[in-house]
Structure formats: structure tokens, C-alpha cells
Design a protein around this motif. Structure first.
Motif, PDB file in Angstrom:
ATOM      1  N   ARG A 356       0.780  -4.579   3.336  1.00  0.00           N
ATOM      2  CA  ARG A 356       2.224  -4.378   3.427  1.00  0.00           C
ATOM      3  C   ARG A 356       2.828  -3.868   2.131  1.00  0.00           C
ATOM      4  NH1 ARG A 356       5.119  -9.733   4.354  1.00  0.00           N
ATOM      5  NH2 ARG A 356       5.061  -9.780   2.084  1.00  0.00           N
ATOM      6  N   GLU A 357       2.320  -4.361   0.971  1.00  0.00           N
ATOM      7  CA  GLU A 357       2.958  -4.041  -0.314  1.00  0.00           C
ATOM      8  C   GLU A 357       1.976  -3.524  -1.366  1.00  0.00           C
ATOM      9  OE1 GLU A 357       5.621  -7.018  -1.823  1.00  0.00           O
ATOM     10  OE2 GLU A 357       6.092  -7.780   0.167  1.00  0.00           O
ATOM     11  N   ARG A 358       0.807  -4.177  -1.471  1.00  0.00           N
ATOM     12  CA  ARG A 358      -0.166  -3.847  -2.516  1.00  0.00           C
ATOM     13  C   ARG A 358       0.451  -3.974  -3.909  1.00  0.00           C
ATOM     14  NH1 ARG A 358      -3.637   1.250   0.178  1.00  0.00           N
ATOM     15  NH2 ARG A 358      -4.158   0.113   2.097  1.00  0.00           N
ATOM     16  N   ALA A 359       1.304  -4.964  -4.073  1.00  0.00           N
ATOM     17  CA  ALA A 359       2.107  -5.090  -5.287  1.00  0.00           C
ATOM     18  C   ALA A 359       1.597  -6.223  -6.160  1.00  0.00           C
ATOM     19  CB  ALA A 359       3.571  -5.332  -4.924  1.00  0.00           C
ATOM     20  N   GLN A 360       1.661  -6.015  -7.479  1.00  0.00           N
ATOM     21  CA  GLN A 360       1.211  -7.007  -8.448  1.00  0.00           C
ATOM     22  C   GLN A 360       2.359  -7.959  -8.796  1.00  0.00           C
ATOM     23  OE1 GLN A 360      -2.002  -6.683 -11.865  1.00  0.00           O
ATOM     24  NE2 GLN A 360      -0.142  -5.676 -12.522  1.00  0.00           N
ATOM     25  N   TRP A 361       2.755  -8.768  -7.796  1.00  0.00           N
ATOM     26  CA  TRP A 361       3.706  -9.831  -8.085  1.00  0.00           C
ATOM     27  C   TRP A 361       3.010 -10.805  -9.023  1.00  0.00           C
ATOM     28  CZ3 TRP A 361       8.572  -9.029  -6.840  1.00  0.00           C
ATOM     29  CH2 TRP A 361       8.868  -8.189  -5.765  1.00  0.00           C
ATOM     30  N   THR A 362       3.606 -11.035 -10.160  1.00  0.00           N
ATOM     31  CA  THR A 362       2.866 -11.656 -11.250  1.00  0.00           C
ATOM     32  C   THR A 362       2.608 -13.140 -11.048  1.00  0.00           C
ATOM     33  OG1 THR A 362       2.694 -11.649 -13.655  1.00  0.00           O
ATOM     34  CG2 THR A 362       4.885 -12.138 -12.725  1.00  0.00           C
ATOM     35  N   GLY A 363       3.432 -13.815 -10.267  1.00  0.00           N
ATOM     36  CA  GLY A 363       3.122 -15.200  -9.929  1.00  0.00           C
ATOM     37  C   GLY A 363       1.884 -15.302  -9.067  1.00  0.00           C
ATOM     38  N   ASP A 364       1.714 -14.355  -8.138  1.00  0.00           N
ATOM     39  CA  ASP A 364       0.494 -14.293  -7.348  1.00  0.00           C
ATOM     40  C   ASP A 364      -0.716 -14.127  -8.258  1.00  0.00           C
ATOM     41  OD1 ASP A 364       2.838 -13.353  -5.791  1.00  0.00           O
ATOM     42  OD2 ASP A 364       1.405 -13.081  -4.169  1.00  0.00           O
ATOM     43  N   ALA A 365      -0.559 -13.246  -9.264  1.00  0.00           N
ATOM     44  CA  ALA A 365      -1.679 -12.952 -10.156  1.00  0.00           C
ATOM     45  C   ALA A 365      -2.079 -14.165 -10.983  1.00  0.00           C
ATOM     46  CB  ALA A 365      -1.331 -11.773 -11.063  1.00  0.00           C
ATOM     47  N   VAL A 366      -1.133 -15.043 -11.318  1.00  0.00           N
ATOM     48  CA  VAL A 366      -1.483 -16.274 -12.033  1.00  0.00           C
ATOM     49  C   VAL A 366      -2.509 -17.069 -11.216  1.00  0.00           C
ATOM     50  CG1 VAL A 366      -0.638 -18.502 -12.881  1.00  0.00           C
ATOM     51  CG2 VAL A 366       0.695 -16.421 -13.284  1.00  0.00           C
ATOM     52  N   ASN A 367      -2.226 -17.254  -9.932  1.00  0.00           N
ATOM     53  CA  ASN A 367      -3.144 -17.989  -9.064  1.00  0.00           C
ATOM     54  C   ASN A 367      -4.457 -17.237  -8.873  1.00  0.00           C
ATOM     55  OD1 ASN A 367      -1.059 -19.809  -8.835  1.00  0.00           O
ATOM     56  ND2 ASN A 367      -1.001 -19.799  -6.599  1.00  0.00           N
ATOM     57  N   GLU A 368      -4.359 -15.915  -8.691  1.00  0.00           N
ATOM     58  CA  GLU A 368      -5.562 -15.122  -8.422  1.00  0.00           C
ATOM     59  C   GLU A 368      -6.504 -15.109  -9.622  1.00  0.00           C
ATOM     60  OE1 GLU A 368      -4.217 -11.653  -5.405  1.00  0.00           O
ATOM     61  OE2 GLU A 368      -2.982 -11.840  -7.191  1.00  0.00           O
ATOM     62  N   ALA A 369      -5.952 -14.936 -10.814  1.00  0.00           N
ATOM     63  CA  ALA A 369      -6.793 -14.921 -12.009  1.00  0.00           C
ATOM     64  C   ALA A 369      -7.520 -16.249 -12.173  1.00  0.00           C
ATOM     65  CB  ALA A 369      -5.945 -14.619 -13.247  1.00  0.00           C
ATOM     66  N   GLU A 370      -6.822 -17.356 -11.926  1.00  0.00           N
ATOM     67  CA  GLU A 370      -7.454 -18.669 -12.038  1.00  0.00           C
ATOM     68  C   GLU A 370      -8.604 -18.803 -11.043  1.00  0.00           C
ATOM     69  OE1 GLU A 370      -7.884 -22.844 -13.215  1.00  0.00           O
ATOM     70  OE2 GLU A 370      -7.191 -20.996 -14.164  1.00  0.00           O
ATOM     71  N   GLN A 371      -8.427 -18.286  -9.843  1.00  0.00           N
ATOM     72  CA  GLN A 371      -9.517 -18.331  -8.863  1.00  0.00           C
ATOM     73  C   GLN A 371     -10.689 -17.458  -9.303  1.00  0.00           C
ATOM     74  OE1 GLN A 371      -7.806 -17.433  -4.888  1.00  0.00           O
ATOM     75  NE2 GLN A 371      -5.874 -18.139  -5.776  1.00  0.00           N
ATOM     76  N   ALA A 372     -10.380 -16.291  -9.873  1.00  0.00           N
ATOM     77  CA  ALA A 372     -11.433 -15.360 -10.278  1.00  0.00           C
ATOM     78  C   ALA A 372     -12.349 -15.971 -11.327  1.00  0.00           C
ATOM     79  CB  ALA A 372     -10.817 -14.068 -10.798  1.00  0.00           C
ATOM     80  N   GLY A 416      11.053 -16.685 -12.917  1.00  0.00           N
ATOM     81  CA  GLY A 416      10.143 -17.799 -12.690  1.00  0.00           C
ATOM     82  C   GLY A 416       8.690 -17.364 -12.745  1.00  0.00           C
ATOM     83  N   GLN A 417       8.388 -16.267 -12.072  1.00  0.00           N
ATOM     84  CA  GLN A 417       7.005 -15.786 -12.064  1.00  0.00           C
ATOM     85  C   GLN A 417       6.600 -15.262 -13.439  1.00  0.00           C
ATOM     86  OE1 GLN A 417       5.656 -13.247  -8.943  1.00  0.00           O
ATOM     87  NE2 GLN A 417       6.421 -14.555  -7.299  1.00  0.00           N
TER      88      GLN A 417
END
Length: 755
Positions: A356-372, A416-417
Motif C-alpha cells: 500500500r505504501e512501501r514507506a519508511q515510517w520510522t517508528g516501524d523501523a525501530v521495531n524492525e531493526a530490533e527484530q533484524a 513520537g516516532q
């Protein structure tokens, strides 16, 4: 063949650009423009390496002597508001003595989006300088618009996407143009020097080229016959980035539509699809614009001969190097779904969703980086570094940071993000995981400049910053003032540690003093004796605020029982913020409740076998592949199994399991210091922990104090509240009432604890 980014090549990186930006004379820079470029060059002797530096807006495909070398090169613009990325590719393995043909197909998006900042011009820059060879883009190249490509008719993709839906008309295709010089390409013109506007300064691609899994058969194909159209419904093994492929020999002029199950889901906010018009004779087509989903649909005229179909998966070039296994299959499945969701949200950037977006919402990236850090090989850290550098690289002249970036049609500060990104769980956590001090130093001043925009009250708490989009989380009962206060504390906590690491002692002292003042002011102002609430806030007590205060450290241990009681009653956080609730319960020492709440919240999406990924919200009404929902992945590895860094780059790390009511679990953590393995098994009277500690590291082992004696490799080291001296271990600071802690060096260890 998989190609990796070539870094540290002295000749290429020290060489000035000689090539010129080129484009066909007839090009008018329309959206969704496709251009073919070709050049014949003579090579007297093939070198051992020949590094080509390639820049485009927006994507390219490279052939050398008819062999595909790069599929979908290039990165969406850009590293900052002005500049452009370039790739480095070694083409020496594809060259031969004598005449060689270089061909490049460029896809110019020509539109801004939530993940791309259009330059406004389509062009190619190709610069290969190696002893004995120079291949430089200039007016001697041929170039033509590839008119077989056009834009599929409405519905057009929503405004967040810079890509267009592709229609390919095989009747107009110059077949074999990559090598056949009888197919004339038009005249190219030189339009800019390297480094000039609109592409400006060129930055080397900081992440690998994509991993190509090759053409593959679908797991299953169902054929549906209709009155006017027939359909193939093709099942993928899991949610993936794919370029659908077909082969057919039907009569020309037949229209075949291609889309995924996500396209059918998002009829209100349309996403990408493709169309293919058949030409003469036997023909193959692969849609170069990637899609994602669990199923691929091919729709073609009723009665047309069924085409042969396959797909190609591509994705971020990292391996699934981490593991998690558990005696409870629910948590094992949750971890696995989170890992798949993470991977499908990685490409040019971390993404909120891949369709839908393919957007780097930075709060999402906080969680994603931790998972990576816990699931992928360390090439994933390159994407994390890119994200952090882009957030600060896009800083506005007034000091604001915003997200998503890169973006051409979004500029709102998402405070916030942003605070999450630059704070303890974002930038500082990246340093702890990687030891990348250079990035920490490069970003420090930009982060400090942003934080200077915030003001504090007389009691040390934060003056509410209205900004441009005051978003705290989806869902109801968002106590936004309290959330922003605690997230600012989180940012300052990260900066205090960053200043210490960089030797900025005065700054570190200032941040520490602010933290001390904030903690008192925050607790005086927001704690009402039972929970944290903003005075005057009228909604239900916000579970997010309680969790954030506990996990970030603003709440004292005396408040833990009341916070836990609140978390038993309040369930408002979205899957994004629920990550902090899970984490807080482990931090406070309530693993059983943490696991109970995780199961209660995530069970519907874990049990939904229609999807291999996790929802955006608590039902499947929005996207079904949102990696911000995967916080349980790192919580299970980091807290249940207990693996976390204590010093940067895992020089010292800990394994402090909190098993709760889980009888058996294991994890493999692909840390930057080496592979860490940990497994535990619990019976009514004994706890057994087996660990593998990489070379040149120290591990702090923690065992719950409820056991009466502890042995290391069969040798008693602790009994009746006292350590028994032995050379096989070292004692750790005993400042934890919940765990007995000791250190071990590299090697394989078995720890047993008996009641």
C-alpha cells in the motif's frame, strides 16, 4: 547469480567521475518512462575486476553480452533532500576479449511518493574505469524509449506509491535489443556532469544488491473458468516479493492481467498490478515491477490457451540466521510469522507494508531493526544504518526531523516516532548491537539540534510540542501528552549514553542532570498513586504509557505492582505499541503474565493460516504484513531466552532467561561477535541451560534465585546464597535480587540449577 555491493575497492572509490549523464534526445521525462541504452566496447584483455559505477533515477537492469548482471539495480532517492545513490558492480566476469555489448534498461518512476523523491529527469550515468578499459556514458551511446512499456489503465496506484502499474505490449517490443545491433537505438545527448543537479552529489549504495532466488514453480495452481475470462490462481509458499513470469504462444493481441491477492484486498487504495499483451509466436514475459502477496492471479480471455507460469522471488540480501524454538508451538509460530513479516518489509528501506505504501515510517523501523538483530545475518545492519542516516540526512533547515523519508510528497514532523528513532531503542541500540561508533558520531549533532527544538516545564517535564502530526498510536485512549513525555525521556537517555561513548563529558553530564530532573517531575506530575495519567486527560488509563515508563526506566520498582495491575485491565495499544507492553512485563519480572498477554493479543493472527505474516491492527481489515507487529520476536529471544548485549558489539553480553511457564526453549542469535546459542529445559526441580559463547567475548549468565544450588559443567559454583570459588567462572556484580549472575568466557557451557 547473486551480486553483493562491492565496498572498499580503492581504485574505484578514488577515481573521479568521467562519465556524463545521458538520455535519449526524444525523452520528455514523463512518468513511468522506460529507456534502453546500449554501447559496444572493445576489450583487448579482460581485467581481474572492472568496477562499473551506475546511477539512475529510478531503477535499472544491466546486461553484458546478453547476460543479465543486475536485476533491479538502483535505490529510490535519496540519502538526503538533494542527492542520489549509485551502485558499484564488478562486470569483469561478463567481459570477453574483443567486442562487448553493454545494455541498460532504465525505469524512471517520474513521480514522488512516500519512499521516493523524484529528480524530475530520467538519465543514466555509467562509469567504468579500470586499467586498459574505460566504459563511460556519453553521446556515443545509443538510447531509445522502450515503447513496449506503458502505464496500465485506471485504477492507478494510490498517491503514496511512486511506481506505476506496468502494461507491456509484446507487439511493440524490439526483441533482442540488448545484443542485436541491427536494432537501431536513437541518439543520446549528454545532459549533465556527474554531481550536477538534479541528481547532485552521488552516494555509494550502502546496502547489497537484491538476492535472486531464481525462477520457481508455484506451490499450487488453481484454474477457474469464467464466461468472459479464465483465471489462474497461483499459490506462493509465503508472502514474498515476486516478479511474475509467463510463457505462451497464443495469437497476438491477447490481454493478460497479473496481480496478487493484496490487489484484490486494497480496492479502495489501489496498489500495483501488471498487464501483458501478447505478440507473435512463442514468447516469455517477466514483470519487472515487483509485487507481493500470498497468491498471484493471471486473468486472460476465456478459451485462450493456458499460459505456463512461474515466479521469481527477490529480496534483501540477508540470510535467516537466527532461530527460536519452544515447547509451546504458539510462540514458535509467532516468532516464525514475525520473521517472515520482517523480511517482506525490507528492500530499499524498511517499510511499513510492501504493497500500500512501501514507506519508511520510522517508528516501524525501530521495531524492525530490533527484530533484524535476532533473526537475520549481519548484512541487515546495512539497512539499519541507512535508515538512521536518512532520518538525520533529511533534517529540515529549522532542525525538524520527520518521517517517512526518503519522500517527495511528505514533510510532516512525526515527533513520537522520531523520538523513538533517535533514542535508547533506536540509535543507541544500533550502537550496542553493532559497535558502529562512526554512525553514532556522525548523527549526534543532528539529533542534538532536533532535541533543542523541545522545551521543558519548570519541573523538568516536556512542554507538549504540537508539531505537525501528533500521533501516538492507532486505537483508542491515547494519552498523548504522557506518551510524548516518556518518549522524550527515552531520547535523552539514548543521548546521555551516546555522549558518554563519544567522550562528550559535558553533554553527558547535562543529559544526566535532565534525566534526574525529569524522573522526579514526571512521577510527581503524572503518577496518581495507581497509574500514570496526564492531569486533565479524560480517557481510560493508557496501557502504552505504563509500559513505556517501566521499560525505559522512568518508573521505580515500587510502582511495578500497580502498573502490572493496570496492564491486567487496560488493552488499548495497537500491535506497534504492544511491543513495549510485552517488554515491560519482562523487565518488571512478570514473564508468566507477559506470555499470557502475548497469547491473548496475538492468537487470532497467529492462528490465521491464510497468512504467513502478521496484521497491521488486531484484525485483518488493514494490511496483513506489517512488521511493526513483530515485537514478540525480539522479546522472546531477548527476554524469554535472555540474550542481549551489555557492551557494544557484544564484547560482553548476557544470557539471563526468564522462562515463565515455558518448559523448553532455545534461540540462535547471529550477533556481530559471532553466533550465540542458548537453550533451556525446566522440570519441577531442575533448570538446565546450555550456551555457546563466541570467541573474544564474555557472557554474563543469570539464573533465577529460586534455586538452591548451581553447577557449571558439573562443578558446584553456588550454594546457600554463596559462590564457591573456582577458576571456570567469574562473579558478576550481585545487584539483582532476582538472579544469581556470573561470567564465563568463550566456549560451550552447561549450567544446572537445582531446588
Amino acid at each position: 547469480m547473486t551480486l553483493f555491493l562491492l565496498a572498499g575497492l580503492a581504485y574505484a572509490s578514488a577515481t573521479e567521475w568521467k562519465a556524463k549523464w545521458i538520455t535519449p534526445m526524444v525523452n520528455q521525462n514523463l512518468p513511468n518512462t522506460w529507456i534502453g541504452f546500449r554501447k559496444q566496447v572493445s576489450v583487448a584483455q579482460v581485467p581481474t575486476e572492472a568496477i562499473a559505477r551506475i546511477a539512475v533515477d529510478s531503477k535499472y537492469w544491466l546486461w553484458v553480452n546478453g547476460e543479465i548482471v543486475v536485476r533491479e539495480g538502483g535505490l529510490k532517492r535519496g540519502p538526503n533532500r538533494k542527492d542520489t545513490y549509485y551502485d558499484e558492480v564488478d562486470i569483469a566476469p561478463y567481459l570477453r576479449e574483443g567486442n562487448n555489448t553493454i545494455a541498460v534498461l532504465v525505469w524512471y518512476f517520474g513521480k514522488d511518493g512516500f519512499s521516493h523523491n523524484s529528480s524530475g529527469k530520467a538519465g543514466l550515468l555509467f562509469d567504468c574505469q579500470t586499467p586498459g578499459i574505460e566504459i563511460l556514458s556519453d553521446a556515443s551511446w545509443g538510447g531509445s524509449l522502450m515503447n513496449a512499456f506503458s502505464t496500465a489503465p485506471a485504477p492507478e496506484p494510490n498517491f503514496r506509491l511512486s511506481e506505476s502499474s506496468i502494461r507491456y505490449d509484446s507487439r511493440r517490443a524490439p526483441k533482442g535489443w540488448q545484443t542485436n545491433h541491427d536494432i537501431h537505438l536513437g541518439e543520446c545527448i549528454e545532459i549533465r556532469e556527474a554531481g550536477e543537479a538534479p541528481w547532485n552529489k552521488l552516494h555509494k549504495r550502502p546496502i547489497p544488491l537484491w538476492k535472486d532466488f531464481g525462477l520457481t514453480d508455484y506451490v499450487a495452481i488453481e484454474e477457474k473458468i469464467g464466461n468472459t475470462h479464465d483465471m489462474l490462481i497461483c499459490t506462493l509458499p509465503y508472502n514474498a516479493h515476486v516478479t511474475p513470469w509467463l510463457k505462451t504462444d497464443v495469437t497476438e493481441g491477447q490481454l493478460i492481467e497479473i496481480y496478487t491477492d493484496n490487489y484484490l484486498k486494497f480496492t479502495g487504495e489501489h496498489i500495483l498490478r501488471a498487464e501483458y499483451i501478447t505478440g507473435k509466436g512463442q514468447q516469455e514475459f517477466e514483470c519487472y515491477g515487483w509485487m507481493n502477496g500470498h497468491k498471484v492471479y493471471y486473468v486472460y480471455p476465456h478459451g485462450m490457451k493456458r499460459p505456463e507460469v512461474k515466479y521469481r522471488e527477490t529480496g534483501y540480501n540477508a540470510e535467516f540466521a537466527g532461530e527460536f524454538h519452544c515447547s509451546d508451538p504458539f510462540f514458535e509460530k509467532l516468532w516464525t510469522k514475525a520473521a517472515r513479516t520482517l523480511y517482506v518489509n525490507m528492500r530499499d528501506t524498511y517499510m511499513d507494508c510492501p504493497e500500500r505504501e512501501r514507506a519508511q515510517w520510522t517508528g516501524d523501523a525501530v521495531n524492525e531493526a530490533e527484530q533484524a538483530y535476532y533473526v537475520l545475518s549481519r548484512s541487515a545492519d546495512d539497512l539499519t544504518r541507512k535508515w538512521l542516516r536518512e532520518i538525520v540526512g533529511w533534517q529540515k533547515p529549522n532542525g525538524q526531523l520527520f518521517a517517512p523519508v526518503p519522500a517527495g510528497n511528505w514533510t510532516k514532523e512525526l515527533s513520537g516516532q522520531v523520538l523513538s528513532t533517535i533514542g535508547y531503542f533506536g540509535l543507541w541500540n544500533y550502537y550496542m548491537q553493532t559497535g558502529d561508533r562512526e554512525t553514532l558520531a556522525d548523527l549526534y549533532d543532528g539529533v542534538k539540534r532536533y532535541l533543542a527544538l523541545w522545551q521543558t516545564e519548570h519541573d523538568g517535564t516536556v512542554v507538549f510540542r504540537h508539531g505537525e502530526w501528533q500521533w501516538g498510536d492507532w486505537g483508542s485512549n491515547v494519552d498523548i501528552v504522557a506518551i510524548h513525555n516518556i518518549l522524550f525521556y527515552h531520547a535523552i537517555k539514548g543521548m546521555q549514553r551516546t555522549a558518554q561513548a563519544l567522550g562528550k563529558t559535558n553533554d553527558a553530564r547535562t543529559w544526566a542532570e535532565w534525566m534526574k530532573n525529569f524522573e522526579k517531575g514526571f512521577n510527581d506530575r503524572f503518577w496518581n498513586g495507581k497509574a500514570y495519567r496526564t492531569p486533565g486527560y479524560e480517557g481510560k488509563t493508557d496501557d502504552r504509557v505504563q509500559a513505556l515508563a517501566a521499560v525505559i526506566g522512568a518508573a521505580g520498582t515500587d510502582k511495578y505492582p500497580a502498573i502490572v495491575e493496570t496492564l491486567h485491565k487496560e488493552y488499548h495499544a495497537s500491535p506497534y505499541m504492544e511491543r513495549y507492553v510485552m517488554e515491560a512485563l519482562f523487565v518488571m519480572g512478570y514473564p508468566e503474565f507477559a506470555l499470557e498477554r502475548i497469547r491473548q493479543r496475538f492468537e487470532p493472527m497467529v492462528k490465521d493460516d491464510r497468512y504467513t505474516t502478521l496484521y497491521e491492527v488486531w484484525n485483518d481489515k488493514a494490511t496483513v504484513n506489517h512488521a511493526w507487529s513483530g515485537g514478540a520476536l525480539n522479546v522472546l529471544s531477548r527476554y524469554l531466552c535472555g540474550v542481549a548485549p551489555v557492551e557494544p558489539a557484544y564484547r560482553t553480553f548476557q544470557i539471563v532467561p526468564q522462562p515463565g511457564n515455558i518448559n523448553r526453549a532455545s534461540t540462535v542469535v547471529p550477533s556481530i561477535a559471532g553466533t550465540i546459542r542458548s537453550s533451556f529445559e525446566k522440570t519441577s526441580k531442575r533448570f538446565t541451560l546450555k550456551i555457546s559463547v563466541p570467541d573474544n567475548t564474555t557472557c554474563i549468565v543469570g539464573i533465577e534465585r529460586k534455586y538452591a544450588k548451581i553447577a557449571l559443567d558439573g562443578k558446584r559454583i553456588w550454594q546457600q546464597g554463596q559462590f564457591i570459588p573456582h577458576s571456570s567462572y567469574g562473579t558478576a556484580t550481585q545487584d539483582d535480587d532476582a538472579f544469581v549472575k556470573f561470567t564465563v568466557k568463550a566456549g560451550e557451557w552447561t549450567i544446572t540449577a537445582d531446588k
